[in-house]
Motif scaffolding. Structure first.
Motif, PDB file in Angstrom:
ATOM      1  N   GLU A  93      93.505   3.992  73.454  1.00  0.00           N
ATOM      2  CA  GLU A  93      92.987   5.046  72.581  1.00  0.00           C
ATOM      3  C   GLU A  93      93.218   6.432  73.170  1.00  0.00           C
ATOM      4  O   GLU A  93      93.221   7.424  72.436  1.00  0.00           O
ATOM      5  CB  GLU A  93      91.484   4.842  72.360  1.00  0.00           C
ATOM      6  CG  GLU A  93      91.178   3.569  71.581  1.00  0.00           C
ATOM      7  CD  GLU A  93      89.757   3.057  71.810  1.00  0.00           C
ATOM      8  OE1 GLU A  93      88.996   3.708  72.559  1.00  0.00           O
ATOM      9  OE2 GLU A  93      89.415   2.009  71.248  1.00  0.00           O
ATOM     10  N   ASP A  98      88.326   7.787  81.003  1.00  0.00           N
ATOM     11  CA  ASP A  98      86.983   8.007  80.450  1.00  0.00           C
ATOM     12  C   ASP A  98      87.049   8.654  79.063  1.00  0.00           C
ATOM     13  O   ASP A  98      86.069   9.206  78.584  1.00  0.00           O
ATOM     14  CB  ASP A  98      86.142   8.876  81.402  1.00  0.00           C
ATOM     15  CG  ASP A  98      86.800  10.239  81.639  1.00  0.00           C
ATOM     16  OD1 ASP A  98      87.950  10.443  81.171  1.00  0.00           O
ATOM     17  OD2 ASP A  98      86.170  11.098  82.274  1.00  0.00           O
ATOM     18  N   HIS A 100      86.731   8.146  75.731  1.00  0.00           N
ATOM     19  CA  HIS A 100      86.261   7.230  74.686  1.00  0.00           C
ATOM     20  C   HIS A 100      86.242   7.916  73.315  1.00  0.00           C
ATOM     21  O   HIS A 100      86.132   9.137  73.241  1.00  0.00           O
ATOM     22  CB  HIS A 100      84.856   6.726  75.024  1.00  0.00           C
ATOM     23  CG  HIS A 100      84.836   5.854  76.242  1.00  0.00           C
ATOM     24  ND1 HIS A 100      85.252   4.541  76.205  1.00  0.00           N
ATOM     25  CD2 HIS A 100      84.471   6.109  77.525  1.00  0.00           C
ATOM     26  CE1 HIS A 100      85.135   4.028  77.417  1.00  0.00           C
ATOM     27  NE2 HIS A 100      84.675   4.944  78.237  1.00  0.00           N
ATOM     28  N   TRP A 102      84.048   8.380  71.333  1.00  0.00           N
ATOM     29  CA  TRP A 102      82.859   9.190  71.038  1.00  0.00           C
ATOM     30  C   TRP A 102      82.754  10.432  71.926  1.00  0.00           C
ATOM     31  O   TRP A 102      81.906  11.265  71.695  1.00  0.00           O
ATOM     32  CB  TRP A 102      81.583   8.351  71.179  1.00  0.00           C
ATOM     33  CG  TRP A 102      81.491   7.616  72.480  1.00  0.00           C
ATOM     34  CD1 TRP A 102      80.982   8.096  73.644  1.00  0.00           C
ATOM     35  CD2 TRP A 102      81.923   6.291  72.744  1.00  0.00           C
ATOM     36  NE1 TRP A 102      81.081   7.134  74.618  1.00  0.00           N
ATOM     37  CE2 TRP A 102      81.655   6.018  74.085  1.00  0.00           C
ATOM     38  CE3 TRP A 102      82.530   5.282  71.956  1.00  0.00           C
ATOM     39  CZ2 TRP A 102      81.958   4.799  74.688  1.00  0.00           C
ATOM     40  CZ3 TRP A 102      82.831   4.075  72.548  1.00  0.00           C
ATOM     41  CH2 TRP A 102      82.544   3.843  73.908  1.00  0.00           C
ATOM     42  N   LYS A 136      87.651  -3.555  67.918  1.00  0.00           N
ATOM     43  CA  LYS A 136      87.272  -3.064  69.245  1.00  0.00           C
ATOM     44  C   LYS A 136      85.993  -3.772  69.651  1.00  0.00           C
ATOM     45  O   LYS A 136      85.041  -3.832  68.875  1.00  0.00           O
ATOM     46  CB  LYS A 136      87.038  -1.552  69.175  1.00  0.00           C
ATOM     47  CG  LYS A 136      86.557  -0.929  70.477  1.00  0.00           C
ATOM     48  CD  LYS A 136      86.460   0.583  70.343  1.00  0.00           C
ATOM     49  CE  LYS A 136      85.961   1.219  71.624  1.00  0.00           C
ATOM     50  NZ  LYS A 136      86.876   1.046  72.769  1.00  0.00           N
ATOM     51  N   HIS A 138      83.228  -3.449  72.481  1.00  0.00           N
ATOM     52  CA  HIS A 138      82.830  -2.577  73.585  1.00  0.00           C
ATOM     53  C   HIS A 138      81.535  -3.050  74.223  1.00  0.00           C
ATOM     54  O   HIS A 138      80.567  -3.333  73.520  1.00  0.00           O
ATOM     55  CB  HIS A 138      82.689  -1.132  73.109  1.00  0.00           C
ATOM     56  CG  HIS A 138      82.446  -0.190  74.244  1.00  0.00           C
ATOM     57  ND1 HIS A 138      83.459   0.255  75.065  1.00  0.00           N
ATOM     58  CD2 HIS A 138      81.312   0.326  74.744  1.00  0.00           C
ATOM     59  CE1 HIS A 138      82.962   1.020  76.001  1.00  0.00           C
ATOM     60  NE2 HIS A 138      81.646   1.079  75.847  1.00  0.00           N
ATOM     61  N   GLN A 144      84.053  -7.216  75.880  1.00  0.00           N
ATOM     62  CA  GLN A 144      85.057  -6.206  76.243  1.00  0.00           C
ATOM     63  C   GLN A 144      86.001  -6.769  77.306  1.00  0.00           C
ATOM     64  O   GLN A 144      85.563  -7.370  78.281  1.00  0.00           O
ATOM     65  CB  GLN A 144      84.339  -4.967  76.779  1.00  0.00           C
ATOM     66  CG  GLN A 144      85.282  -3.851  77.182  1.00  0.00           C
ATOM     67  CD  GLN A 144      84.529  -2.640  77.735  1.00  0.00           C
ATOM     68  OE1 GLN A 144      83.315  -2.533  77.593  1.00  0.00           O
ATOM     69  NE2 GLN A 144      85.265  -1.745  78.366  1.00  0.00           N
ATOM     70  N   PRO A 149      89.691   2.691  77.768  1.00  0.00           N
ATOM     71  CA  PRO A 149      89.346   2.747  76.334  1.00  0.00           C
ATOM     72  C   PRO A 149      90.453   2.152  75.459  1.00  0.00           C
ATOM     73  O   PRO A 149      91.535   2.736  75.330  1.00  0.00           O
ATOM     74  CB  PRO A 149      89.178   4.248  76.062  1.00  0.00           C
ATOM     75  CG  PRO A 149      89.038   4.893  77.397  1.00  0.00           C
ATOM     76  CD  PRO A 149      89.729   4.023  78.386  1.00  0.00           C
ATOM     77  N   ARG A 247      83.813   9.496  65.242  1.00  0.00           N
ATOM     78  CA  ARG A 247      83.293   9.917  66.546  1.00  0.00           C
ATOM     79  C   ARG A 247      81.788  10.138  66.485  1.00  0.00           C
ATOM     80  O   ARG A 247      81.025   9.641  67.320  1.00  0.00           O
ATOM     81  CB  ARG A 247      83.992  11.215  66.982  1.00  0.00           C
ATOM     82  CG  ARG A 247      83.502  11.762  68.316  1.00  0.00           C
ATOM     83  CD  ARG A 247      84.180  13.077  68.699  1.00  0.00           C
ATOM     84  NE  ARG A 247      83.973  14.142  67.721  1.00  0.00           N
ATOM     85  CZ  ARG A 247      82.830  14.806  67.555  1.00  0.00           C
ATOM     86  NH1 ARG A 247      81.789  14.514  68.310  1.00  0.00           N
ATOM     87  NH2 ARG A 247      82.727  15.753  66.641  1.00  0.00           N
ATOM     88  N   ARG A 254      75.483   4.887  69.809  1.00  0.00           N
ATOM     89  CA  ARG A 254      75.284   4.776  71.259  1.00  0.00           C
ATOM     90  C   ARG A 254      73.932   5.318  71.719  1.00  0.00           C
ATOM     91  O   ARG A 254      73.558   5.112  72.857  1.00  0.00           O
ATOM     92  CB  ARG A 254      76.444   5.445  71.998  1.00  0.00           C
ATOM     93  CG  ARG A 254      77.703   4.571  71.932  1.00  0.00           C
ATOM     94  CD  ARG A 254      78.868   5.228  72.618  1.00  0.00           C
ATOM     95  NE  ARG A 254      78.553   5.548  74.006  1.00  0.00           N
ATOM     96  CZ  ARG A 254      78.589   4.686  75.022  1.00  0.00           C
ATOM     97  NH1 ARG A 254      78.912   3.424  74.800  1.00  0.00           N
ATOM     98  NH2 ARG A 254      78.304   5.068  76.239  1.00  0.00           N
TER      99      ARG A 254
END
Ligand SMILES: [Zn+2]
Ligand SMILES: [Zn+2]
Ligand SMILES: [Zn+2]
Length: 328
Positions: A93, A98, A100, A102, A136, A138, A144, A149, A247, A254
């Motif tokens: 992605e 790091d 991600h 989001w 996906k 996660h 995962q 990512p 996003r 989360r």
């Protein structure tokens, strides 16, 4: 490994004893940094601001499906079996370990969505493949596989069961009402406003009326469209809205849990429509692509109930309030 069809539910399973030992999870990343291992590159989306790339697709290092050959579908009495012909790709992605979905910029999420659309378009040119899935997983409870990512893609010679249910339901609803059931659901949700999470341009996020898990959330276009992969072409502004909504929705989820499954449901490959499956004729009118996000919350699961009847101990109307109020 081979594919076998359950004669009762008509769903295909992949089975066999030839299971790859899962590589031990270490801190070393196989996709970036000094420990990166060579990967078989399939497609790359150019980078933003002079970066080498922003999203790319590689062959899955332990692919379940393989691109070569014919499925060789054959009967065995009342049973059906075939070889695991297909494609299995890892979609990186972001180049950053790091980065991600989001916590990167909307433009970066947009690049990833464009890669996903390109891969689906490309694989649909292969008439052996009836369906392209993008998903996906996660977090550890979600299964995962890689620390980097990533999402994954599979191209299969059959349509997965859940999508088949949706295709049949979409066709049946259209037969009686001459309308798309997804458009009707969204219109009602927008009218009632009790389960809508956020609307951004032509895209809406909402918690479905009958959730399978707490905080289940769907994202779909408000204008009717059967195929996700057509989204990017021509309507440039709207991919940015979708990227932003995705996003923001993941950020909200989360705040409740780190782990989730995400799956994209798009129209199957109708390049060579199957004559035995009758959902092809009105497919463009009765199916409507969407993203489903299934968060994994601390298991208050009632194991039997959970397997046979979905048990979701948070109502969607409550879930949506908490997600709407999340500080993002
Ligand atoms: Zn990495
Ligand atoms: Zn629709
Ligand atoms: Zn779906």
């Amino acid at each position: 490994m081979e594919l076998r069809k359950d004669p009762i539910t008509r769903s295909w399973v992949i089975t066999g004893d030839d299971v790859n030992e899962p590589a031990p999870r270490t801190q070393a990343c196989r996709f970036c940094g000094p420990t990166a291992q060579p990967a078989q590159m399939i497609a790359t989306v150019p980078g933003l601001d002079g970066g080498a790339w922003s999203a790319r697709s590689v062959v899955h290092p332990q692919a379940l499906y393989h691109i070569e050959g014919e499925p060789g579908r054959r009967g065995d009495g009342l049973y059906d079996r075939m070889g695991p012909v297909g494609a299995h790709e890892v979609l990186l992605e972001n180049p950053r370990h790091d980065g991600h979905l989001w916590n990167v910029s909307d433009a970066e999420v947009e690049r990833f969505l464009r890669l996903a659309a390109q891969r689906i378009q490309d694989l649909k040119r292969d008439s052996r493949f009836k369906y392209i899935s993008i998903f996906k997983n996660h977090g550890e409870p979600a299964g995962q596989e890689f620390d980097h990512p990533t999402s994954q893609l599979t191209a299969t010679t059959f349509v997965p069961r859940r999508v088949l249910y949706e295709l049949r339901a979409g066709r049946d609803y259209f037969e009686t009402k001459e309308r798309c059931v997804f458009c009707d659901i969204l219109a009602q949700e927008e009218r009632q406003g009790v389960r809508i999470l956020e609307i951004r341009g032509d895209y809406a996020a909402f918690c479905p009326f009958a959730p399978r898990v707490p905080y289940e959330t769907w994202i779909l276009p408000r204008s009717h469209e059967a195929a996700f992969e057509r989204t990017g072409s021509g309507r440039v502004g709207s991919v940015a809205d979708l990227a932003s909504l995705l996003r923001r929705t993941l950020q909200r989820i989360r705040t409740v849990t780190e782990s989730f499954h995400l799956v994209l449901h798009t129209a199957p490959n109708n390049l060579h429509p199957s004559s035995s499956l009758g959902y092809w004729k009105t497919l463009d009118d009765d199916y409507h692509w969407h993203i489903e996000i299934l968060p994994i919350v601390e298991a208050k699961a009632k194991s039997y109930t959970f397997k046979e009847v979905y048990y979701s101990p948070v109502a969607s109307e409550t879930a949506v309030k908490r997600l709407r109020d999340a500080k993002i």
